[in-house]
Design a protein around this motif. Structure first.
Motif, PDB file in Angstrom:
ATOM      1  N   PHE A  57     120.565 106.125  89.136  1.00  0.00           N
ATOM      2  CA  PHE A  57     119.824 106.309  87.888  1.00  0.00           C
ATOM      3  C   PHE A  57     118.400 106.730  88.200  1.00  0.00           C
ATOM      4  O   PHE A  57     117.819 106.279  89.181  1.00  0.00           O
ATOM      5  N   ALA A  58     117.876 107.567  87.342  1.00  0.00           N
ATOM      6  CA  ALA A  58     116.470 107.942  87.488  1.00  0.00           C
ATOM      7  C   ALA A  58     115.692 107.334  86.335  1.00  0.00           C
ATOM      8  O   ALA A  58     116.218 107.139  85.246  1.00  0.00           O
ATOM      9  N   ALA A  59     114.438 107.045  86.603  1.00  0.00           N
ATOM     10  CA  ALA A  59     113.584 106.481  85.564  1.00  0.00           C
ATOM     11  C   ALA A  59     113.350 107.537  84.482  1.00  0.00           C
ATOM     12  O   ALA A  59     113.424 108.729  84.759  1.00  0.00           O
ATOM     13  N   PRO A  60     113.094 107.089  83.261  1.00  0.00           N
ATOM     14  CA  PRO A  60     112.793 108.055  82.189  1.00  0.00           C
ATOM     15  C   PRO A  60     111.613 108.943  82.576  1.00  0.00           C
ATOM     16  O   PRO A  60     110.758 108.536  83.356  1.00  0.00           O
ATOM     17  N   PHE A  63     107.907 107.779  82.416  1.00  0.00           N
ATOM     18  CA  PHE A  63     107.727 106.403  82.892  1.00  0.00           C
ATOM     19  C   PHE A  63     106.326 106.145  83.445  1.00  0.00           C
ATOM     20  O   PHE A  63     105.637 105.205  83.044  1.00  0.00           O
ATOM     21  N   THR A  64     105.889 107.014  84.370  1.00  0.00           N
ATOM     22  CA  THR A  64     104.582 106.801  85.005  1.00  0.00           C
ATOM     23  C   THR A  64     103.468 106.769  83.962  1.00  0.00           C
ATOM     24  O   THR A  64     102.597 105.894  83.996  1.00  0.00           O
ATOM     25  N   VAL A  67     103.378 103.518  82.105  1.00  0.00           N
ATOM     26  CA  VAL A  67     102.783 102.428  82.902  1.00  0.00           C
ATOM     27  C   VAL A  67     101.269 102.581  82.914  1.00  0.00           C
ATOM     28  O   VAL A  67     100.532 101.613  82.676  1.00  0.00           O
ATOM     29  N   LEU A  71      98.174  99.859  81.640  1.00  0.00           N
ATOM     30  CA  LEU A  71      97.338  99.143  82.608  1.00  0.00           C
ATOM     31  C   LEU A  71      96.093  98.606  81.903  1.00  0.00           C
ATOM     32  O   LEU A  71      95.527  99.266  81.046  1.00  0.00           O
TER      33      LEU A  71
ATOM     34  N   VAL B  24     103.160 104.689  91.350  1.00  0.00           N
ATOM     35  CA  VAL B  24     104.207 104.495  90.345  1.00  0.00           C
ATOM     36  C   VAL B  24     105.243 105.607  90.437  1.00  0.00           C
ATOM     37  O   VAL B  24     106.440 105.349  90.503  1.00  0.00           O
ATOM     38  N   SER B  25     104.778 106.866  90.496  1.00  0.00           N
ATOM     39  CA  SER B  25     105.780 107.941  90.482  1.00  0.00           C
ATOM     40  C   SER B  25     106.585 107.964  91.780  1.00  0.00           C
ATOM     41  O   SER B  25     107.714 108.431  91.780  1.00  0.00           O
ATOM     42  N   GLN B  28     109.028 104.778  91.042  1.00  0.00           N
ATOM     43  CA  GLN B  28     109.577 104.517  89.713  1.00  0.00           C
ATOM     44  C   GLN B  28     111.105 104.536  89.659  1.00  0.00           C
ATOM     45  O   GLN B  28     111.702 103.640  89.071  1.00  0.00           O
ATOM     46  N   ASP B  29     111.733 105.524  90.326  1.00  0.00           N
ATOM     47  CA  ASP B  29     113.193 105.595  90.262  1.00  0.00           C
ATOM     48  C   ASP B  29     113.842 104.382  90.911  1.00  0.00           C
ATOM     49  O   ASP B  29     114.794 103.812  90.386  1.00  0.00           O
ATOM     50  N   TYR B  32     113.093 101.217  88.746  1.00  0.00           N
ATOM     51  CA  TYR B  32     113.826 101.282  87.479  1.00  0.00           C
ATOM     52  C   TYR B  32     115.312 101.043  87.722  1.00  0.00           C
ATOM     53  O   TYR B  32     115.970 100.282  87.024  1.00  0.00           O
ATOM     54  N   GLN B  33     115.836 101.690  88.755  1.00  0.00           N
ATOM     55  CA  GLN B  33     117.250 101.558  89.080  1.00  0.00           C
ATOM     56  C   GLN B  33     117.592 100.117  89.455  1.00  0.00           C
ATOM     57  O   GLN B  33     118.618  99.573  89.053  1.00  0.00           O
ATOM     58  N   ALA B  49     110.710  97.159  84.506  1.00  0.00           N
ATOM     59  CA  ALA B  49     110.172  98.005  85.573  1.00  0.00           C
ATOM     60  C   ALA B  49     108.699  98.302  85.303  1.00  0.00           C
ATOM     61  O   ALA B  49     107.860  98.227  86.212  1.00  0.00           O
ATOM     62  N   PHE B  53     105.334  97.075  87.630  1.00  0.00           N
ATOM     63  CA  PHE B  53     104.226  97.904  88.124  1.00  0.00           C
ATOM     64  C   PHE B  53     102.881  97.373  87.629  1.00  0.00           C
ATOM     65  O   PHE B  53     101.893  97.391  88.361  1.00  0.00           O
TER      66      PHE B  53
END
Lengths: 212, 187
Positions: A57-60, A63-64, A67, A71, B24-25, B28-29, B32-33, B49, B53
């Motif tokens: 799975f990959a994050a949406p 996502f970054t 986040v 912060l 984060v980038s 992130q995967d 999240y996974q 997730a 962070f």
């Protein structure tokens, strides 16, 4: 089925890379003869391969950014703290300055108390410090919150803080004080104001430092 | 790549918030996974997730540079998900399993973004099935199996992440493997 339990234990140790040479040989020879164990071992290895192929799975996409948006903004306190950490010399100087100031204020506000330097020759009457006639006082003289009457001689500097220099015949001879009333073989200094007092403290501090 | 992260962490510690975006980038995967596999729910996984962070950022000064950042980050994420599972109330999610089906949830009705359809459909089915079987394991086995075989940590690192003795990690990974072996033997 005792062989099973024991060899299964060895199989797991093998999979964790914990098997020593001896045990490896033991497991291998057992596997060659025991079909059930062979099957078990095969299944275990296959399970691991299967696990590794589980869906990824990959994050949406955002996502970054999400986040980063969440912060906490840095608190002022944290910023100060970091500044202090990165500028230790300035911090030390600031702390030193604050301590010195409070010390100064404290010594200034010890009001009303007569403070005199410690020469035995000095005579104290009420709030007046007298240098008797014909007497020579060695060293510097400090008088705080009091009057100083000089009849004899002072062999050093005189500092008057929040005080006044008087003489016997003040009314008769106002400004000829030094000449008529004994002598001061050094500087005579009168400090009346807070600011002057600070200046005096600083001066004495630095002359103290440099005399080392 | 490790050097890249170490550099970024240093910048974050100095107060450069934007350097954290790279951290984060980069992770992130993975994170999240990890959360998704622990929780089995995409919405919760994204929440946790993100939270992981944010906690890492807030507590960055307690991170010891000599240690591995990924271990530390996984530890935060794992603790969060385990907490979440404990507090979980019975609830309905879009990605809860549909009653009467095996391994099917509402999301399985939607298109997956990452794999091509067509000839891979079958293997995708299998991958999904395996994912489902793993998610059916008890948490204490699941977390270790995932960290070992999907995120490829060493047993020692797993012991650090989960804060349990190495011996316990080994016992649990044995049991987890056996449990999965039984579940997957007919595949």
């Amino acid at each position: 089925m005792k062989c099973n339990k024991e060899s299964v234990e060895l199989m797991h140790k093998y999979l964790d890379g914990d098997l020593c040479k001896e045990e490896e040989i033991q497991l291998r020879t057992h596997l060659e003869t025991c079909e059930a164990c062979q099957h078990h071992f095969h299944e275990l290895k296959r399970t691991i391969t299967l696990i590794k192929s589980a869906e990824h799975f990959a994050a949406p996409n955002d996502f970054t950014q999400k986040v980063m948006d969440r912060l906490p903004t840095e608190k002022k306190r944290v910023t100060y703290k970091r500044w202090f950490k990165t500028h230790p010399v300035l911090t030390a100087a600031a702390i030193f300055f604050v301590l010195m100031m409070t010390g100064m204020f404290a010594s200034w506000s010890e009001d009303g108390q007569l403070v005199v330097s410690k020469q035995e020759e000095l005579v104290i009457q009420g709030d007046t410090v007298i240098v008797p006639e014909g007497v020579t006082v060695p060293g510097d003289v400090l008088v705080k919150n009091g009057k100083l009457l000089i009849k004899g001689t002072i062999d050093g500097n005189v500092t008057l803080v929040n005080g006044k220099l008087i003489s016997d015949d003040e009314t008769l001879n106002g400004d000829g004080l030094m000449a008529s009333a004994g002598g001061v073989n050094g500087e005579l200094e009168t400090v009346d104001q807070m600011f002057e007092w600070m200046w005096y403290q600083l001066k004495s501090f630095f002359s103290g430092v440099f005399s080392f | 790549m490790d050097q890249f992260i170490i550099e970024k962490i240093k910048q974050v510690k100095k107060g450069d918030q934007s350097a954290f975006a790279d951290v984060v980038s980069f992770y992130q995967d993975k994170i999240y996974q990890h959360c998704l596999r622990m929780l089995g729910n995409a919405h919760e996984a994204e929440d946790m997730a993100q939270e992981a962070f944010i906690r890492a950022y807030v507590n960055i000064h307690s991170f010891d540079d000599r240690r591995k950042f990924s271990t530390w980050l996984y530890r935060i994420a794992t603790n969060l998900t385990i907490d979440r599972i404990r507090k979980r109330k019975p609830d309905y999610y879009l990605d809860a399993e549909i009653r009467g089906t095996e391994g099917l949830d509402m999301y399985s009705q939607l298109a997956s973004e990452e794999r091509l359809p067509g000839e891979q459909v079958e293997s995708l089915e299998l991958q999904r099935y395996i994912h489902h079987e793993i998610s059916q394991l008890p948490v204490k086995y699941r977390s270790i199996i995932m960290l070992r075989y999907l995120e490829e940590f060493s047993l020692q690192e797993i012991s650090d992440i989960l804060d349990i003795p190495l011996g316990t990690v080994k016992t649990r990974i044995h049991r987890g493997r056996e449990a999965l072996r039984k579940r997957l033997r007919h595949v």
